[in-house]
Write a protein that holds these residues in place. Structure first.
Motif, PDB file in Angstrom:
ATOM      1  N   ALA A 156      40.315  25.009 -25.218  1.00  0.00           N
ATOM      2  CA  ALA A 156      40.086  25.643 -26.602  1.00  0.00           C
ATOM      3  C   ALA A 156      40.972  26.724 -26.960  1.00  0.00           C
ATOM      4  O   ALA A 156      40.888  27.520 -27.931  1.00  0.00           O
ATOM      5  N   GLY A 157      42.110  26.935 -26.549  1.00  0.00           N
ATOM      6  CA  GLY A 157      43.258  27.730 -26.728  1.00  0.00           C
ATOM      7  C   GLY A 157      43.130  29.166 -26.414  1.00  0.00           C
ATOM      8  O   GLY A 157      43.809  30.062 -26.948  1.00  0.00           O
ATOM      9  N   LEU A 158      42.323  29.204 -25.395  1.00  0.00           N
ATOM     10  CA  LEU A 158      42.267  30.720 -24.555  1.00  0.00           C
ATOM     11  C   LEU A 158      43.419  30.998 -23.802  1.00  0.00           C
ATOM     12  O   LEU A 158      43.942  30.186 -23.220  1.00  0.00           O
ATOM     13  N   GLU A 159      43.921  32.242 -24.452  1.00  0.00           N
ATOM     14  CA  GLU A 159      45.239  32.511 -23.739  1.00  0.00           C
ATOM     15  C   GLU A 159      44.824  33.560 -22.423  1.00  0.00           C
ATOM     16  O   GLU A 159      44.272  34.984 -22.977  1.00  0.00           O
ATOM     17  N   LEU A 160      44.883  33.236 -21.277  1.00  0.00           N
ATOM     18  CA  LEU A 160      44.323  34.162 -20.393  1.00  0.00           C
ATOM     19  C   LEU A 160      45.268  33.798 -18.994  1.00  0.00           C
ATOM     20  O   LEU A 160      45.251  32.525 -18.670  1.00  0.00           O
ATOM     21  N   ARG A 161      45.863  34.597 -18.616  1.00  0.00           N
ATOM     22  CA  ARG A 161      46.334  34.535 -17.025  1.00  0.00           C
ATOM     23  C   ARG A 161      46.403  35.804 -16.124  1.00  0.00           C
ATOM     24  O   ARG A 161      46.131  36.853 -16.496  1.00  0.00           O
ATOM     25  N   VAL A 162      46.863  35.312 -14.928  1.00  0.00           N
ATOM     26  CA  VAL A 162      46.796  36.534 -14.136  1.00  0.00           C
ATOM     27  C   VAL A 162      48.088  36.737 -13.756  1.00  0.00           C
ATOM     28  O   VAL A 162      49.041  35.942 -13.776  1.00  0.00           O
ATOM     29  N   VAL A 163      48.271  37.891 -13.073  1.00  0.00           N
ATOM     30  CA  VAL A 163      49.605  38.436 -12.612  1.00  0.00           C
ATOM     31  C   VAL A 163      50.181  37.360 -11.573  1.00  0.00           C
ATOM     32  O   VAL A 163      49.541  37.084 -10.523  1.00  0.00           O
ATOM     33  N   PRO A 164      51.244  36.834 -11.630  1.00  0.00           N
ATOM     34  CA  PRO A 164      51.575  35.985 -10.537  1.00  0.00           C
ATOM     35  C   PRO A 164      51.687  36.551  -9.263  1.00  0.00           C
ATOM     36  O   PRO A 164      52.030  37.824  -9.083  1.00  0.00           O
ATOM     37  N   GLY A 165      51.165  36.164  -8.294  1.00  0.00           N
ATOM     38  CA  GLY A 165      50.996  36.630  -6.942  1.00  0.00           C
ATOM     39  C   GLY A 165      50.176  35.680  -5.970  1.00  0.00           C
ATOM     40  O   GLY A 165      50.350  34.791  -6.090  1.00  0.00           O
ATOM     41  N   SER A 166      49.761  36.713  -4.670  1.00  0.00           N
ATOM     42  CA  SER A 166      49.075  35.535  -3.699  1.00  0.00           C
ATOM     43  C   SER A 166      47.987  35.231  -4.234  1.00  0.00           C
ATOM     44  O   SER A 166      47.132  35.625  -5.076  1.00  0.00           O
ATOM     45  N   GLY A 167      47.570  33.990  -3.975  1.00  0.00           N
ATOM     46  CA  GLY A 167      46.329  33.296  -4.232  1.00  0.00           C
ATOM     47  C   GLY A 167      45.207  33.989  -3.620  1.00  0.00           C
ATOM     48  O   GLY A 167      43.919  34.068  -4.009  1.00  0.00           O
ATOM     49  N   GLY A 168      45.387  35.014  -2.507  1.00  0.00           N
ATOM     50  CA  GLY A 168      44.173  35.770  -1.860  1.00  0.00           C
ATOM     51  C   GLY A 168      44.955  36.842  -1.336  1.00  0.00           C
ATOM     52  O   GLY A 168      46.145  37.250  -1.399  1.00  0.00           O
ATOM     53  N   LEU A 169      44.283  37.271   0.009  1.00  0.00           N
ATOM     54  CA  LEU A 169      44.845  38.170   0.935  1.00  0.00           C
ATOM     55  C   LEU A 169      45.861  37.936   1.609  1.00  0.00           C
ATOM     56  O   LEU A 169      46.043  36.709   2.118  1.00  0.00           O
ATOM     57  N   VAL A 170      46.899  38.719   1.505  1.00  0.00           N
ATOM     58  CA  VAL A 170      48.100  38.415   2.523  1.00  0.00           C
ATOM     59  C   VAL A 170      47.827  39.062   3.768  1.00  0.00           C
ATOM     60  O   VAL A 170      47.354  40.069   4.028  1.00  0.00           O
ATOM     61  N   LYS A 171      48.163  38.152   4.901  1.00  0.00           N
ATOM     62  CA  LYS A 171      47.576  38.411   6.331  1.00  0.00           C
ATOM     63  C   LYS A 171      48.514  39.183   7.431  1.00  0.00           C
ATOM     64  O   LYS A 171      48.117  39.743   8.144  1.00  0.00           O
ATOM     65  N   ASP A 172      49.786  38.394   7.142  1.00  0.00           N
ATOM     66  CA  ASP A 172      51.035  38.891   7.863  1.00  0.00           C
ATOM     67  C   ASP A 172      52.320  39.074   7.086  1.00  0.00           C
ATOM     68  O   ASP A 172      52.379  38.897   5.865  1.00  0.00           O
ATOM     69  N   VAL A 173      53.343  39.729   7.624  1.00  0.00           N
ATOM     70  CA  VAL A 173      54.454  39.749   7.135  1.00  0.00           C
ATOM     71  C   VAL A 173      55.079  38.538   6.997  1.00  0.00           C
ATOM     72  O   VAL A 173      55.749  38.495   5.654  1.00  0.00           O
ATOM     73  N   THR A 174      54.946  37.726   7.831  1.00  0.00           N
ATOM     74  CA  THR A 174      55.842  36.436   7.473  1.00  0.00           C
ATOM     75  C   THR A 174      55.178  35.671   6.210  1.00  0.00           C
ATOM     76  O   THR A 174      55.620  35.362   5.253  1.00  0.00           O
ATOM     77  N   GLY A 175      53.811  35.584   6.150  1.00  0.00           N
ATOM     78  CA  GLY A 175      53.231  34.999   5.068  1.00  0.00           C
ATOM     79  C   GLY A 175      53.385  35.755   3.598  1.00  0.00           C
ATOM     80  O   GLY A 175      53.656  35.223   2.588  1.00  0.00           O
ATOM     81  N   THR A 176      53.636  37.193   3.773  1.00  0.00           N
ATOM     82  CA  THR A 176      53.724  37.811   2.692  1.00  0.00           C
ATOM     83  C   THR A 176      55.159  37.633   1.942  1.00  0.00           C
ATOM     84  O   THR A 176      55.511  37.724   0.770  1.00  0.00           O
ATOM     85  N   ARG A 177      56.212  37.535   2.990  1.00  0.00           N
ATOM     86  CA  ARG A 177      57.939  37.265   2.816  1.00  0.00           C
ATOM     87  C   ARG A 177      57.676  35.910   1.843  1.00  0.00           C
ATOM     88  O   ARG A 177      58.274  36.134   0.617  1.00  0.00           O
TER      89      ARG A 177
END
Length: 1276
Positions: A156-177
């Motif tokens: 329908a031409g809606l312009e809506l986006r989220v800031v690029p980032g993690s899909g959910g919570l980050v659990k640890d340092v490795t996943g965060t990297r």
């Protein structure tokens, strides 16, 4: 169907918040006719959200009351967490039949569990559903919802986006990297349960990812109780734009445009505006953003007010969903004004009520309606709206919170274009418990440029004087080039440099306070204050180009206790007064000089040993322009008794004082030093010129005693301060009488009369020079009064100095004051660069003039009944005595008639009249009216007063005062006294039982009944802070009592006590000596709150008012006291007259009762006085023995292995904190504490003393002993 008025009338709204938003909500609720309930903690007891609500309920805070048995709330509840206790608030809702809860913003506003509890209790939550709050409150979940909406609306031409980032919570340092590598640097970590910009951590390198993750998780746990974080791409050049929405919960949503909030610090918004300058410059972007916000809200069937926040890339214009605030926002007034004074709170309430009543929402969900409101606002000139948040924080020192007393609040709401949302007022305390928001300043204009100019004007108009705030900072930011051009991004304030005109106290000396001239010249016991040495003070002001009266800082510096200041801007300063070592950034500077301190400079004042050889005590720091943000209190900026100055107290380390903007002009502020020969001289041995009187005649002292007083060289005691200078001597006062009669048991006692500044007041056998903070009324004789032209000397009297008083005639005293004027004029001439006469300050009188202090005397025809004596009380006051030293209503009525006759004429030159028990002090200006002229007028006035006063009726008011008899607060004060000062006395353990015994009554019950059985008459108002002196009208109720000896160190405010035949109501917490029998409301309201007070006259009672004490219980008193604090209590007052005919009739009807009562009273009081003499002697012996036992071994001469620790000033030994044999192991633990000028000086060991053992004390060193510079205190 119920009408709107019916629907409102049956609702009760509880506001689960505080501060400005609570006030904002209650104001709308009251406009609609809703009953309101507020909650509060002790710190908020007088806040407006408490006083405005129909019902206010205290939140239990058990941690503040160790004796509390209340277990209704968690024992960990504090001031700061009480507003976050859902169960406590819900219990209040149930107790007060609350139907609606508005959470405001912050606190519990986005707490889904609390919302569920409210709804579950059958109460309507004014906000979105609990499930919506929970869904959108977890930011990672909100991102998921928005992504689904974006996908569904793409076609329908809606312009809506989220800031690029993690899909959910980050659990640890490795996943965060891995997430960071996929979205790219820089990134920002956010708490999933967070809000308000808190808990965010920016990371700009892969090496820091692990640390950033751990820090963000820890902060999230600490701040929000949930350690979950997610990570997003961080845009260094970003805008923050949000859209205001409102939904009906059925899928219908409207928006009210945007607000740009890019001007923020540490992710906290500072300035908000509408329209967004960025959207104004990017055509079509507003519509896209608002469409996106509506789509998100429809997808979740949003209900009530809310905000969708977007991050906008400043370079590309792309916008990204940030979060949703499921509540009303701090900055909602921007939208309200931009949309033609829409009321969002009203919309929330009306929608909530319709939902509760199961009716269709009355809120118009047609978007065109709001577009029309916007157009109407523009047509009315409300095109651009701007809001700034005013915080109690200090921008110059990292925005540290600045709690404290708000000494003056004037928010200048005098313009149509200005709105201020606030909760503060003059006299309120800002605490550390809560958010530091003080108010919001909102302006509008027809252009953005006009809005900015108005905002800057508003910042200047609004006065919030007290601890530092960010008002000046807001003005600087708003008018900066970047902000004016609309180029602000979210990191702008990170790079913005702010340079305040200010200084900070970095060392406060022994004492330091702001003073000005002439101080407070009001009377009624309000201390005059002002500089103790007005000459040095005025010269300092002249050196820096100020008026002589401009406020400056009075400073006492002693060896080892320096004063220093850090300057944040250039300043022109001068240091005058006693000799000190002065440096600027370590470089020596001259005293009595104009000195330029550049931005960043450190000004240091020290007393070196060589400086101690010079005389004087006080120094003065004058600064060009003074201290503009220090407000006047009762006409003066001087510091006194918890009033005026900065925070109503002496300055301490860390105090921050705003200065006038100043850039030293080349050549305009050239350094200049006053010639040495015209600088005042401060000797160690002083001669001070005085005028004899009012009570130095042979009625009080013997002839030899008078002569001895003036030939004695008195020594200044360390127990001196700005209230009075205590004088010591081996010579004793030679009294001409055995007692003070009705005035008291000691010959120094008199029935209370007024005092003059500079009087030598004899308290017992100790002379005390009454100085700037001293009382203006009391019950001790005054032997002489310092000439006005000599008062400057009192400011430079140092402990250990000697004084001889030299009598001079009135004409000589007047000439001395004129000489001072010539001296100051010459100083001004020299400073201006012209040739002066080098006039010396000291007048140089050698002769002592012996002459009577009685200026006029008329003997009465009937044993002094109508005697009239005019006594000299300095060169600017005369004390008029009426009748003998007896309490007599006819005499007091005569005085009142005398005062009223003077008032009616309004003779030029008379400044203040201070009537009391049997006298009146007339303060006058001797430049306008001379002493002989005034005497002539006073004598003529007295002669027109009728001899027979029986038919006289005097105007009066009858004032009802509640009283708790034999109250627990007064008993506690007595118990403290017994624990810390004296355990046994005739008046201990119960003052009330003592009053019964001292007056021949059967017991406490009869004493209390007697005291409240009569109305009381106010005979005088003064002493301190308009303290009323009262006497019962019925002579049978006139109980007497002696004073505490020594005095209490604590008396509760409002305590009522008796000394002699006179009672007083204590205006504030203070030391005291009256026998306490109850507690009432004080007759003093510092900030003038309430109908019976004003800011110009914060006292209640006037002479000849009649007071009736009405007993109440403790619970009622606490309720009334809170109303009094809030300014909501109105005293019962009726205008009446005091009829001398009725009083005469009363005396005749109970004559026999009066005679019997006085006979019993005399016998009983003599018995109690004898008992007290014995107990006092035993106490004095015990105290002396206890002091001697502190010293285990006598002081010895010290050998080569011993080191003496010596005193560096005249002082008394207050506390000894070590004993012989103690090892000295720390340089941070004091060995003993000295006391001088009512200040404590801790004596610490030096490096050379560490590892040694206390061997002995100096000769005579014990608690209470006096020491002088060089005396050995301790030998190690």
């Amino acid at each position: 169907m119920t009408t709107a008025d019916d629907a409102f009338a049956k609702q009760t709204l509880l506001v689960a918040n505080r501060g400005e938003i609570a006030v904002r909500i209650i104001r709308t609720a009251k406009k609609l006719g809703l009953r309101t309930v507020s909650v509060y903690t002790p710190a908020d007891a007088i806040a407006p959200h408490v006083t405005m609500a129909d019902v206010s309920v205290a939140l239990p805070v058990p941690s503040l009351d160790p004796s509390s048995t209340d277990t209704s709330g968690p024992t960990s509840t504090t001031e700061g967490t009480a507003y976050l206790a859902p169960s406590l608030i819900l219990d209040i809702c149930k107790s007060y039949n609350v139907t609606l809860v508005h959470p405001g913003y912050g606190f519990l506003s986005e707490n889904a569990e609390f919302a569920e509890m409210v709804v579950g209790a059958g109460i309507t939550w004014l906000g979105p559903s609990p499930s919506t709050i929970r869904m959108m409150g977890m930011k990672h979940e909100a991102r998921r919802i928005v992504q689904e909406v974006a996908v569904g609306g793409r076609d329908a031409g809606l312009e809506l986006r989220v800031v690029p980032g993690s899909g959910g919570l980050v659990k640890d340092v490795t996943g965060t990297r891995e997430v960071v590598e996929s979205i790219g640097l820089p990134v920002i970590f956010k708490a999933s349960a967070g809000g308000g910009g808190l808990g965010m951590v920016v990371c700009e390198s892969m090496e820091d990812v692990g640390v950033a993750f751990e820090n963000a998780s820890a902060r999230a746990k600490n701040l929000f109780g949930h350690s979950g974080v997610f990570v997003e791409r961080y845009f260094p050049r970003a805008r923050h734009v949000e859209v205001q929405v409102f939904g009906d919960g059925e899928g219908n949503v409207v928006h009210m445009g945007e607000r740009e909030c890019s001007t923020q610090r540490r992710h906290q918004k500072v300035i908000e505006e509408c329209p967004s300058p960025f959207l104004e410059a990017h055509f079509g972007l507003r519509e896209k953003m608002c469409d996106a916000a509506i789509a998100v809200c429809r997808s979740i069937q949003y209900e009530s007010a809310g905000t969708i926040e977007f991050l906008v890339d400043d370079e590309t214009g792309a916008f990204y969903f940030l979060e949703m605030n499921t509540r009303i926002q701090v900055e909602h007034p921007v939208t309200e004004i931009a949309y033609n004074n829409l009321d969002l709170v009203e919309m929330m309430i009306k929608h909530g009520i319709s939902k509760r009543e199961k009716e269709h929402s009355p809120i118009d969900m047609n978007q065109a309606t709001y577009e029309n409101l916007r157009r109407a606002a523009k047509g009315a000139g409300r095109v651009y709206v701007m809001e700034g948040r005013v915080y109690a924080e200090n921008p110059a020192v990292g925005f540290l919170p600045s709690p404290g007393l708000l000494q003056n609040v004037d928010l200048g709401e005098r313009f149509e274009w200005l709105r201020v949302d606030t909760w503060i007022s003059t006299g309120m305390q800002v605490t550390l418990h809560f958010d530091p928001l003080l108010c919001k300043i909102i302006v509008h204009g027809s252009t953005r440029e006009e809005a900015i100019l108005r905002f800057a004007q508003a910042v200047n108009i609004c006065k919030i004087q007290g601890p530092p705030n960010n008002l000046d900072y807001l003005g600087a930011v708003a008018t900066s080039q970047v902000h004016r051009t609309g180029e602000v991004t979210t990191r702008f304030l990170d790079r913005y440099s702010y340079f305040p005109s200010a200084m900070k106290v970095t060392a406060s000396g022994l004492d330091m306070s702001i003073q000005d001239l002439p101080g407070r010249v009001i009377g009624k016991g309000i201390p005059r204050s002002g500089p103790m040495d007005p000459i040095a003070f005025s010269i300092g002001n002249l050196l820096v180009g100020n008026d002589k009266e401009t406020e400056g800082i009075e400073i006492i510096v002693v060896p080892g206790v320096p004063a220093s200041f850090q300057f944040f801007s250039p300043a022109v300063v001068a240091i005058t007064g006693r000799t000190l070592s002065v440096t600027v950034n370590g470089t020596k500077a001259n005293m009595w000089s104009r000195v330029i301190v550049l931005s960043g400079g450190i000004l240091q004042l020290e007393a070196k040993p060589e400086d101690e050889e010079m005389g004087g005590l006080r120094a003065y720091l004058s600064i060009q322009g003074g201290f503009p943000n220090v407000p006047k209190y009762l006409g003066s900026k001087s510091t006194s008794m918890g009033l005026g100055g900065y925070q109503g107290r002496s300055l301490v380390i860390g105090d921050f004082l705003a200065l006038e903007d100043h850039n030293p002009a080349p050549g305009g502020d050239r350094p200049f030093t006053l010639p040495t020969e015209i600088i005042p001289n401060y000797p160690h041995d002083w001669i001070i010129y005085v005028l004899p009187g009012p009570q130095d005649d042979e009625e009080f002292l013997t002839k030899d005693g008078i002569a001895s007083f003036y030939t004695t060289h008195w020594q200044v005691s360390p127990s001196s301060n700005r209230m009075g200078i205590r004088l010591d001597s081996s010579q004793k006062i030679q009294w001409a009488r055995a007692s003070g009669g009705e005035g008291g048991a000691h010959p120094s006692n008199i029935l209370d009369n007024a005092y003059s500044l500079g009087s030598v007041n004899v308290n017992g056998d100790t002379p005390v020079l009454l100085t700037n903070e001293g009382p203006d009324m009391g019950g001790y004789i005054c032997l002489c009064t310092v000439a006005v032209g000599e008062l400057w000397k009192l400011g430079q009297l140092r402990p250990g100095n000697s004084i001889q008083f030299r009598r001079v005639p009135y004409t000589t005293a007047v000439e001395a004051e004129k000489h001072n004027g010539k001296y100051m004029a010459n100083i001004q001439t020299v400073i201006s660069g012209r040739e002066g006469e080098h006039t010396l300050l000291d007048y140089g009188i050698q002769q002592d003039f012996e002459y009577p202090s009685r200026l006029y005397e008329k003997r009465g025809s009937e044993v002094g009944k109508h005697s009239f004596i005019l006594r000299q009380s300095g060169d600017s006051a005369i004390l008029a005595d009426f009748g003998p030293m007896e309490l007599d209503f006819f005499v007091r009525a005569r005085i009142q008639a005398f005062v009223e006759a003077i008032d009616q004429v309004k003779l030029i030159g008379i400044k203040i009249l201070c009537p009391c028990i049997r006298s009146v002090m007339i303060h006058y200006d001797n430049k306008t009216i001379s002493q002989p002229e005034l005497i002539q007028y006073l004598v003529a006035t007295e002669q027109i007063i009728p001899v027979e006063l029986t038919n006289m009726s005097l105007p009066s008011r009858r004032v009802i005062l509640p009283i708790v008899l034999d109250d627990p607060w007064s008993r506690d004060a007595t118990e403290r006294y017994m624990r810390s000062i004296r355990e046994e006395a005739a008046y201990l353990p119960s003052n009330v039982e003592y009053l019964a015994k001292n007056n021949g009554l059967s017991g406490a019950e009869e004493a209390l009944k007697t005291l409240v059985s009569s109305d009381w008459i106010v005979f005088g108002v003064g002493f301190y802070l308009a303290c009323p002196f009262l006497v019962p009208i019925d002579p049978r109720s006139r109980l007497t009592g002696q004073k505490f000896n020594p005095s209490r160190t604590f008396t509760p405010r409002g305590a009522v006590g008796i000394a002699g035949p006179v009672a007083a109501i204590y205006p504030i917490e203070s030391p005291g000596g009256y026998q306490l029998f109850g507690r009432s409301l004080p007759a003093w309201q510092t900030w003038g709150r309430g109908k019976n007070f004003s800011t110009d006259a914060p006292w209640l009672l006037e002479p000849f008012d009649q007071v009736r004490f009405e007993p109440v219980d403790i619970a009622m008193y606490k309720k009334l006291e809170r109303l009094f604090e809030q300014g909501q209590y109105e005293f019962q007052i009726e205008h009446t007259v005091f009829s001398m005919r009725d009083y005469t009739a009363l005396l005749g009807s109970v004559e026999e009762d009066i005679t019997n009562f006085r006979r019993r009273q005399q016998v009983a009081s003599e018995d109690q006085a004898a008992r007290e003499r014995i107990l006092l002697l035993e106490w004095e012996k015990g105290k002396a023995g206890q002091a001697n036992r502190l010293l285990r071994e006598p002081a010895e001469g010290h050998d080569g292995n011993s080191i003496p620790i010596r005193a560096t000033l005249f002082a008394s030994v207050w506390k000894i904190l070590c004993k012989v044999g103690d090892a000295i192991t720390s340089a941070k633990e004091p060995l003993l504490v000295l006391e001088a000028m009512k200040s404590e000086i801790s004596i610490f060991p030096g490096p050379e003393h560490l590892g040694k053992v206390v061997k002995a004390f100096g000769a005579g060193v014990k608690e209470g002993a006096l020491v002088k510079p060089g005396d050995t205190l301790i030998i190690v």
